[in-house]
Write a protein that holds these residues in place. Structure first.
Motif, PDB file in Angstrom:
ATOM      1  N   GLN A  54       0.856  -1.179   0.000  1.00 23.62           N
ATOM      2  CA  GLN A  54       0.000   0.000   0.000  1.00 23.62           C
ATOM      3  C   GLN A  54       0.895   1.232   0.000  1.00 23.62           C
ATOM      4  O   GLN A  54       1.906   1.274   0.713  1.00 23.62           O
ATOM      5  CB  GLN A  54      -0.927   0.020   1.223  1.00 23.62           C
ATOM      6  N   ILE A  55       0.540   2.237  -0.810  1.00 21.54           N
ATOM      7  CA  ILE A  55       1.386   3.413  -1.001  1.00 21.54           C
ATOM      8  C   ILE A  55       0.588   4.663  -0.658  1.00 21.54           C
ATOM      9  O   ILE A  55      -0.543   4.838  -1.104  1.00 21.54           O
ATOM     10  CB  ILE A  55       1.868   3.522  -2.463  1.00 21.54           C
ATOM     11  N   GLU A  56       1.197   5.533   0.137  1.00 21.21           N
ATOM     12  CA  GLU A  56       0.622   6.853   0.396  1.00 21.21           C
ATOM     13  C   GLU A  56       1.568   7.902  -0.152  1.00 21.21           C
ATOM     14  O   GLU A  56       2.755   7.929   0.195  1.00 21.21           O
ATOM     15  CB  GLU A  56       0.385   7.095   1.880  1.00 21.21           C
ATOM     16  N   ARG A 113      -4.028   7.307  -1.610  1.00 20.06           N
ATOM     17  CA  ARG A 113      -3.449   5.987  -1.411  1.00 20.06           C
ATOM     18  C   ARG A 113      -3.784   5.069  -2.573  1.00 20.06           C
ATOM     19  O   ARG A 113      -4.887   5.102  -3.113  1.00 20.06           O
ATOM     20  CB  ARG A 113      -3.946   5.384  -0.105  1.00 20.06           C
ATOM     21  N   GLY A 114      -2.816   4.276  -2.935  1.00 16.97           N
ATOM     22  CA  GLY A 114      -2.993   3.278  -3.965  1.00 16.97           C
ATOM     23  C   GLY A 114      -2.252   2.018  -3.576  1.00 16.97           C
ATOM     24  O   GLY A 114      -1.784   1.867  -2.443  1.00 16.97           O
ATOM     25  N   SER A 115      -2.141   1.116  -4.523  1.00 14.05           N
ATOM     26  CA  SER A 115      -1.481  -0.160  -4.286  1.00 14.05           C
ATOM     27  C   SER A 115      -0.304  -0.327  -5.236  1.00 14.05           C
ATOM     28  O   SER A 115      -0.092   0.479  -6.139  1.00 14.05           O
ATOM     29  CB  SER A 115      -2.482  -1.313  -4.487  1.00 14.05           C
ATOM     30  N   SER A 126      -5.670   1.003  -7.332  1.00 18.15           N
ATOM     31  CA  SER A 126      -4.776   1.470  -8.395  1.00 18.15           C
ATOM     32  C   SER A 126      -3.349   0.990  -8.180  1.00 18.15           C
ATOM     33  O   SER A 126      -2.769   1.194  -7.106  1.00 18.15           O
ATOM     34  CB  SER A 126      -4.767   2.997  -8.448  1.00 18.15           C
ATOM     35  N   GLY A 127      -2.778   0.399  -9.204  1.00 18.63           N
ATOM     36  CA  GLY A 127      -1.387  -0.046  -9.146  1.00 18.63           C
ATOM     37  C   GLY A 127      -1.196  -1.429  -8.596  1.00 18.63           C
ATOM     38  O   GLY A 127      -0.089  -1.968  -8.618  1.00 18.63           O
ATOM     39  N   GLY A 128      -2.266  -2.038  -8.096  1.00 12.88           N
ATOM     40  CA  GLY A 128      -2.156  -3.378  -7.549  1.00 12.88           C
ATOM     41  C   GLY A 128      -2.106  -4.433  -8.643  1.00 12.88           C
ATOM     42  O   GLY A 128      -2.467  -4.183  -9.794  1.00 12.88           O
TER      43      GLY A 128
END
Length: 514
Positions: free
Chosen positions: A53-55, A72-74, A196-198
């Motif tokens: 998980q990305i912030e 936040r996305g993935s 998103s991005g996962g």
């Protein structure tokens, strides 16, 4: 005469990155399987351990204003030394990145963006040194009806989530407001904001795509095809961009019309940064091609595909923050403000207008039909105006001194009038003819007379100089809306050089709606 495009303030369609302000509160740690990575990756049971998980935190500007938390996305790891893949719209422009591995919020990791692509909506980030579990790529075909699983952290929740579905379209081209891709997988494994991005993986835990968009209404879930990702991932990991000028952008539409590419954020040191593009700008043209008109990134990306992102590319943009239009180049001459006054040769002799146009405020008339930016601190009259024929116009008049402005040429000021065409009963040409005798009596000299078009209005204007005892400049413009529904009449009086930017701001900001 330069023609321009004005910008409406509306909500912007967004990708799947969830704004941090809307994220659910972090409440505890998730656990994940302890499957040990092998040279072939962690396999299906270890998917959670390799998903992050990305912030992103930084300066991001939407049409509704600026904020410091992008959202936040993935993402997911593709090597044991900490290379991870995510979406461009999740991370580009961030001042800092915080990463949590597998839902373990007890340990916050740092990361940096190595390379990105706004057209492919891809980015590769590098996590801090460690030995990480990672995923590997599916080999062979990815046919329709393949079982797939979407992994990530939807809705900003730190709890890891997986959904199951099948590939419904194995390989299709797709243009969206934030990407333009030749190879996309459509599937029905539900994804939400924050996914998103996962990774999208198969039943063996092998990567088949990168999730980047979803539509709950149509049960449509989209992933960037594995082949599209693998073709560029090494380049991105090496620190190079691909089809990228360094923006985090989205096609901006208002009332169903595409107006350009809205710049949410900028990567420091990128071509866009060097060109002087700022978060909150609206890119309207590149290499003479209008971009974003169809509500997608397609035209923007086609320019990059045609010329290459390292080429010198002309750009035109609108900056709502100051109501000005800018022209310049990517990888060339930085953008600078376009001045209508400079084009017209405006040089008022000076009358001590005393305006300070550095601060402006948006004024709306009493009927809520007309809006325009005026210098902060000016007196404003926003009541309707009734002309000698009994026709009522939505009206805004503003000046340092409204009485003095109405009486002559001693102070600067602006007037904006608008009315439905069938009510106004006055053409743009007739408006100019109405004021001409008064201007001639005031000693004004006609400097320029020309047509006017800004993408929303078409009409005519006169620019006069040497008016009255102060030698003021005077712009009189009248135009129909593009759909012919209303007519607007706008005038600006400028006494000295300090007032001239007001003309540009008024032209760049006035809007009407009936």
């Amino acid at each position: 005469m330069n023609t321009h495009t004005t910008s409406r303030r509306r909500n912007l369609a967004s990708g799947l990155a969830l704004p941090a302000a809307a994220a659910l509160a972090l409440t505890g740690c998730a656990t994940f399987p302890a499957a040990a990575p092998t040279p072939q990756g962690v396999g299906f049971d270890g998917i959670q351990s390799a998903t992050v998980q990305i912030e992103a935190v930084g300066t991001f500007v939407s049409p509704d204003g600026g904020y410091e938390a992008a959202g936040r996305g993935s993402g997911f790891l593709i090597s044991s030394d900490g290379l991870a893949v995510t979406n461009n719209h999740v991370v580009v422009g961030a001042g800092t990145l915080k990463v949590w591995l597998g839902g373990d919020t007890s340990r916050t990791l740092n990361a940096k963006v190595l390379g990105s692509s706004e057209c492919l909506d891809l980015a590769v980030i590098q996590l801090q040194d460690d030995d990480y579990p990672f995923l590997t790529w599916r080999e062979g075909e990815i046919p329709t009806a393949t079982d797939v699983y979407a992994a990530g952290f939807p809705l900003g929740d730190p709890t890891f989530t997986m959904t199951r579905g099948i590939v419904s379209k194995a390989d299709t081209a797709m243009d969206t407001p934030w990407a333009s891709l030749d190879h996309v997988i459509e599937h029905d494994a539900r994804i939400r904001g924050g996914n998103s991005g996962g990774p999208l993986v198969d039943a063996d835990g092998r990567i088949v795509g990168v999730n980047y968009a979803g539509n709950d209404q149509h049960d449509q879930n989209l992933a960037i095809h594995r082949d599209e990702v693998r073709a560029v991932v090494d380049t991105l990991a090496s620190g190079e961009g691909v089809l990228s000028l360094g923006i985090n952008g989205t096609a901006y539409t208002a009332e169903g019309e595409g107006l350009g590419i809205w710049v949410n954020s900028i990567a420091s040191g990128s071509s866009a940064d060097a060109a002087g593009v700022k978060p909150g700008d609206l890119i309207t043209k590149m290499e003479g091609v209008s971009v974003g008109t169809d509500g997608t990134m397609a035209d923007y990306c086609d320019v990059l595909r045609t010329h290459g992102h390292d080429a010198t590319l002309s750009v035109e943009l609108y900056r709502p923050a100051d109501g000005r239009y800018y022209t310049g180049q990517f990888n060339g001459t930085a953008v600078s403000a376009v001045s209508v006054v400079d084009d017209l040769g405006g040089t008022p002799s000076g009358g001590g207008g005393g305006s300070d146009p550095t601060d402006f405020t948006t004024v709306v008339d009493d009927t809520q039909s007309v809006a325009v930016d005026v210098p902060a601190g000016w007196a404003v009259d926003a009541t309707p105006f009734t002309d000698p024929r009994g026709v009522t116009w939505a009206s805004i008049e503003a000046s340092t001194d409204l009485a003095a402005y109405a009486a002559g040429w001693s102070v600067p000021g602006i007037s904006v009038l608008a009315a439905p065409t069938d009510t106004a009963q006055t053409t743009p040409e007739e408006w100019l003819e109405l004021v001409t005798p008064y201007l001639q009596q005031s000693g004004c000299s006609l400097s320029v007379s020309d047509v006017y078009a800004d993408g929303y209005h078409e009409g005519v204007f006169d620019y006069w100089t040497g008016c009255g005892e102060t030698g003021a400049d005077y712009l009189m413009l009248s135009a129909y809306s593009a759909d012919g529904s209303y007519v607007v009449a706008l005038s600006v009086t400028a006494l000295d050089e300090g007032d001239l930017p007001i003309i540009d701001r008024v032209l760049g900001s006035f809007i009407a709606q009936f």
